[in-house]
Design a protein around this motif. Structure first.
Motif, PDB file in Angstrom:
ATOM      1  N   MET A 155       0.845  -1.166   0.000  1.00 53.94           N
ATOM      2  CA  MET A 155       0.000   0.000   0.000  1.00 53.94           C
ATOM      3  C   MET A 155       0.891   1.230   0.000  1.00 53.94           C
ATOM      4  O   MET A 155       1.904   1.267   0.685  1.00 53.94           O
ATOM      5  N   LEU A 156       0.495   2.213  -0.785  1.00 57.62           N
ATOM      6  CA  LEU A 156       1.124   3.529  -0.705  1.00 57.62           C
ATOM      7  C   LEU A 156       0.152   4.449   0.022  1.00 57.62           C
ATOM      8  O   LEU A 156      -0.998   4.597  -0.399  1.00 57.62           O
ATOM      9  N   LEU A 157       0.596   5.034   1.099  1.00 56.75           N
ATOM     10  CA  LEU A 157      -0.213   5.957   1.890  1.00 56.75           C
ATOM     11  C   LEU A 157       0.320   7.358   1.665  1.00 56.75           C
ATOM     12  O   LEU A 157       1.512   7.613   1.861  1.00 56.75           O
ATOM     13  N   THR A 158      -0.559   8.269   1.225  1.00 57.45           N
ATOM     14  CA  THR A 158      -0.167   9.663   1.035  1.00 57.45           C
ATOM     15  C   THR A 158      -0.876  10.491   2.095  1.00 57.45           C
ATOM     16  O   THR A 158      -2.104  10.430   2.224  1.00 57.45           O
ATOM     17  N   THR A 159      -0.081  11.231   2.861  1.00 62.38           N
ATOM     18  CA  THR A 159      -0.592  12.080   3.932  1.00 62.38           C
ATOM     19  C   THR A 159      -0.118  13.507   3.686  1.00 62.38           C
ATOM     20  O   THR A 159       0.795  13.748   2.892  1.00 62.38           O
ATOM     21  N   ARG A 160      -0.714  14.436   4.393  1.00 61.54           N
ATOM     22  CA  ARG A 160      -0.262  15.828   4.342  1.00 61.54           C
ATOM     23  C   ARG A 160       0.537  16.083   5.618  1.00 61.54           C
ATOM     24  O   ARG A 160       0.065  15.794   6.714  1.00 61.54           O
ATOM     25  N   GLY A 161       1.759  16.617   5.480  1.00 59.99           N
ATOM     26  CA  GLY A 161       2.613  16.899   6.627  1.00 59.99           C
ATOM     27  C   GLY A 161       1.905  17.778   7.640  1.00 59.99           C
ATOM     28  O   GLY A 161       1.318  18.792   7.265  1.00 59.99           O
ATOM     29  N   ARG A 162       1.951  17.396   8.889  1.00 61.82           N
ATOM     30  CA  ARG A 162       1.212  18.129   9.926  1.00 61.82           C
ATOM     31  C   ARG A 162       1.757  19.527  10.159  1.00 61.82           C
ATOM     32  O   ARG A 162       1.023  20.413  10.570  1.00 61.82           O
ATOM     33  N   ARG A 163       3.032  19.744   9.904  1.00 67.26           N
ATOM     34  CA  ARG A 163       3.614  21.078  10.075  1.00 67.26           C
ATOM     35  C   ARG A 163       3.852  21.775   8.740  1.00 67.26           C
ATOM     36  O   ARG A 163       3.582  22.957   8.596  1.00 67.26           O
TER      37      ARG A 163
END
Length: 139
Positions: free
Chosen positions: A1-9
């Protein structure tokens, strides 16, 4: 699986290859970082912004990630350990409790809307430099 998230900072899109197990329609992840004493960076991002994108094979779709509640975790942890027994060793290697993350497919977005990470994955097309950085496979 490739998980793409948005950096919290930073707000930067981040892509991480992860192992997963299925629980019905849900995807289950262990934020183990191979038993390191701190949570992996990929885990911290969806705690701040649970809207993520996942890619499994050729399919890419928006999803929502959350940490399993204490009453959910034991059963899900056993699913993970049954699939990949080394996760038990990872838990024994650290004093922290390894979080279990539940990823649910998001309901279909309305016309014209996209998930926050959807633009980085581009429906399976190549990502432009600077949008999302592929990471090494971690667990």
């Amino acid at each position: 699986m490739l998980l793409t998230t948005r950096g919290r900072r930073s707000g930067t899109l981040r892509r991480t290859a992860l192992l997963h197990v299925r629980d019905g329609e849900r995807y289950i992840l262990a934020a183990s970082d191979a038993g390191a004493d701190r949570h992996p960076a990929w885990y911290l991002n969806p705690t701040a912004n649970p809207e993520v994108t996942i890619q499994i094979g050729p399919e890419t779709f928006p999803a929502t990630a959350r940490t399993a509640a204490p009453e959910e975790k034991p059963r899900l942890w056993e699913l993970i350990v049954a699939a990949v027994p080394s996760y038990r060793d990872y838990q024994e290697a650290t004093d922290r409790e390894i979080p279990v993350v539940i990823v649910d497919r998001a309901s279909r977005p309305s016309a014209g809307s996209t998930g926050p990470a959807e633009e980085a994955v581009g429906g399976g097309r190549r990502v432009r430099p600077g949008q999302a950085r592929p990471r090494r496979a971690v667990a």
